[in-house]
Design a protein around this motif. Structure first.
Motif, mmCIF file in Angstrom:
data_model
loop_
_atom_site.group_PDB
_atom_site.id
_atom_site.type_symbol
_atom_site.label_atom_id
_atom_site.label_comp_id
_atom_site.label_asym_id
_atom_site.label_seq_id
_atom_site.Cartn_x
_atom_site.Cartn_y
_atom_site.Cartn_z
ATOM 1 N N ALA A 19 -5.425 -11.131 3.872
ATOM 2 C CA ALA A 19 -6.255 -10.601 2.789
ATOM 3 C C ALA A 19 -6.959 -9.317 3.199
ATOM 4 C CB ALA A 19 -7.272 -11.656 2.352
ATOM 5 N N GLU A 20 -7.477 -9.276 4.431
ATOM 6 C CA GLU A 20 -8.190 -8.074 4.875
ATOM 7 C C GLU A 20 -7.252 -6.867 4.949
ATOM 8 O OE1 GLU A 20 -11.447 -7.452 5.179
ATOM 9 O OE2 GLU A 20 -11.531 -9.432 4.245
ATOM 10 N N THR A 21 -6.005 -7.118 5.319
ATOM 11 C CA THR A 21 -5.034 -6.028 5.374
ATOM 12 C C THR A 21 -4.753 -5.503 3.972
ATOM 13 O OG1 THR A 21 -4.009 -6.961 7.350
ATOM 14 C CG2 THR A 21 -2.707 -5.364 6.097
ATOM 15 N N THR A 22 -4.618 -6.392 3.017
ATOM 16 C CA THR A 22 -4.383 -5.964 1.628
ATOM 17 C C THR A 22 -5.581 -5.211 1.090
ATOM 18 O OG1 THR A 22 -2.910 -7.834 1.253
ATOM 19 C CG2 THR A 22 -3.790 -6.740 -0.700
ATOM 20 N N ARG A 23 -6.797 -5.685 1.387
ATOM 21 C CA ARG A 23 -7.995 -4.965 0.939
ATOM 22 C C ARG A 23 -8.027 -3.559 1.523
ATOM 23 N NH1 ARG A 23 -10.269 -10.192 1.880
ATOM 24 N NH2 ARG A 23 -10.804 -11.202 -0.108
ATOM 25 N N ALA A 24 -7.666 -3.453 2.800
ATOM 26 C CA ALA A 24 -7.618 -2.124 3.429
ATOM 27 C C ALA A 24 -6.551 -1.258 2.772
ATOM 28 C CB ALA A 24 -7.340 -2.263 4.924
ATOM 29 N N ALA A 25 -5.396 -1.866 2.465
ATOM 30 C CA ALA A 25 -4.318 -1.115 1.815
ATOM 31 C C ALA A 25 -4.738 -0.642 0.431
ATOM 32 C CB ALA A 25 -3.062 -1.980 1.727
ATOM 33 N N LEU A 32 -5.442 7.834 -1.262
ATOM 34 C CA LEU A 32 -4.200 8.600 -1.350
ATOM 35 C C LEU A 32 -3.888 9.032 -2.775
ATOM 36 C CD1 LEU A 32 -1.837 6.683 1.096
ATOM 37 C CD2 LEU A 32 -2.875 8.922 1.435
ATOM 38 N N GLN A 33 -4.159 8.169 -3.747
ATOM 39 C CA GLN A 33 -3.879 8.521 -5.141
ATOM 40 C C GLN A 33 -4.780 9.657 -5.609
ATOM 41 O OE1 GLN A 33 -1.220 7.557 -6.670
ATOM 42 N NE2 GLN A 33 -0.733 6.188 -4.986
ATOM 43 N N ARG A 34 -6.052 9.602 -5.218
ATOM 44 C CA ARG A 34 -6.947 10.717 -5.571
ATOM 45 C C ARG A 34 -6.467 11.998 -4.911
ATOM 46 N NH1 ARG A 34 -10.920 6.649 -4.809
ATOM 47 N NH2 ARG A 34 -11.428 7.414 -2.722
ATOM 48 N N TRP A 35 -6.070 11.918 -3.641
ATOM 49 C CA TRP A 35 -5.576 13.075 -2.908
ATOM 50 C C TRP A 35 -4.297 13.610 -3.548
ATOM 51 C CZ3 TRP A 35 -4.066 12.883 3.004
ATOM 52 C CH2 TRP A 35 -3.890 14.187 3.466
ATOM 53 N N ARG A 36 -3.387 12.686 -3.909
ATOM 54 C CA ARG A 36 -2.122 13.098 -4.513
ATOM 55 C C ARG A 36 -2.347 13.866 -5.806
ATOM 56 N NH1 ARG A 36 0.463 11.223 -8.614
ATOM 57 N NH2 ARG A 36 -0.842 9.359 -8.718
ATOM 58 N N ARG A 37 -3.293 13.393 -6.633
ATOM 59 C CA ARG A 37 -3.550 14.079 -7.901
ATOM 60 C C ARG A 37 -4.074 15.486 -7.667
ATOM 61 N NH1 ARG A 37 -4.614 8.661 -9.612
ATOM 62 N NH2 ARG A 37 -6.760 8.693 -8.874
#
Length: 201
Positions: A19-25, A32-37
């Motif tokens: 779960a912690e890995t998914t939260r980090a992802a 990344l999505q903000r950066w990509r835009r």
């Protein structure tokens, strides 16, 4: 973390992802999505062209930079001679598009064709002094802004970020395929489940 992500986190746990890995992802993906835009808008490139008063569009600037081939973008030992096909490969664009842009840059006096020194049958392309002056000015502009931003970072922060960012950049090239191979059965189940759900709607 939003409640709407709870089911996703639970699904990932059944796939063996903590779960912690998914939260980090999820947090990482948001950044990344903000950066990509912002990158897609090419804000920095547009600002450079505008503030330096350059009569170019971003595609032309990209080709000029690919002709010059700075080592931080294209490796420490780029080919000695650059052809139109080299430009296309460096930018991952269609050779015919690269050829059109190079021809336009030549017409405008920013680039020039010449015969290869190693193979007279080949035509190479290089920046003219005018083209080189533009590329150098744009790179100075970019690194004034980027360097100014990073100047507030500690050496430890920079030393931590760069190798991790480089490591993650390779995920798009090979890591995604390797991850997909390891999760192929679960991805198949996901595809089948989606098809079933859509057929019921």
């Amino acid at each position: 973390m939003a409640e709407r992500d709870d089911r996703l986190i639970e699904d990932m746990e059944t796939a063996g992802i903590p779960a912690e890995t998914t939260r980090a992802a999820l947090a990482f993906d948001a950044v990344l999505q903000r950066w990509r835009r912002r990158v897609r808008k090419r804000e920095l490139g547009h600002r450079a062209l505008s503030e330096l008063g350059l009569p170019l569009d971003l595609a032309q600037l990209d080709v000029m930079i690919a002709i010059w081939a700075p080592s931080n973008e294209f490796g420490d030992e780029p080919e000695d001679e650059t052809m139109v096909s080299t430009v296309a490969a460096r930018l991952n664009i269609d050779p015919s598009r690269a050829s059109r842009i190079v021809s336009d840059l030549i017409t405008r006096g920013f680039a020039a064709r010449a015969a290869s020194q190693t193979d007279a049958r080949r035509t190479v392309v290089a920046l003219t002094p005018r083209g080189l002056a533009i590329v150098e000015a744009v790179r100075r502009y970019k690194f004034l802004l980027l360097g100014g931003f990073l100047s507030d970072w500690s050496a430890e922060e920079i030393d931590t970020l760069l190798p991790l960012l480089d490591r993650f950049s390779h995920w798009a090239e090979t890591g995604a395929d390797e991850t997909e191979a390891g999760m192929r059965a679960r991805i198949g189940s996901l595809r089948d489940d989606l098809a079933r759900r859509l057929s019921e709607l």
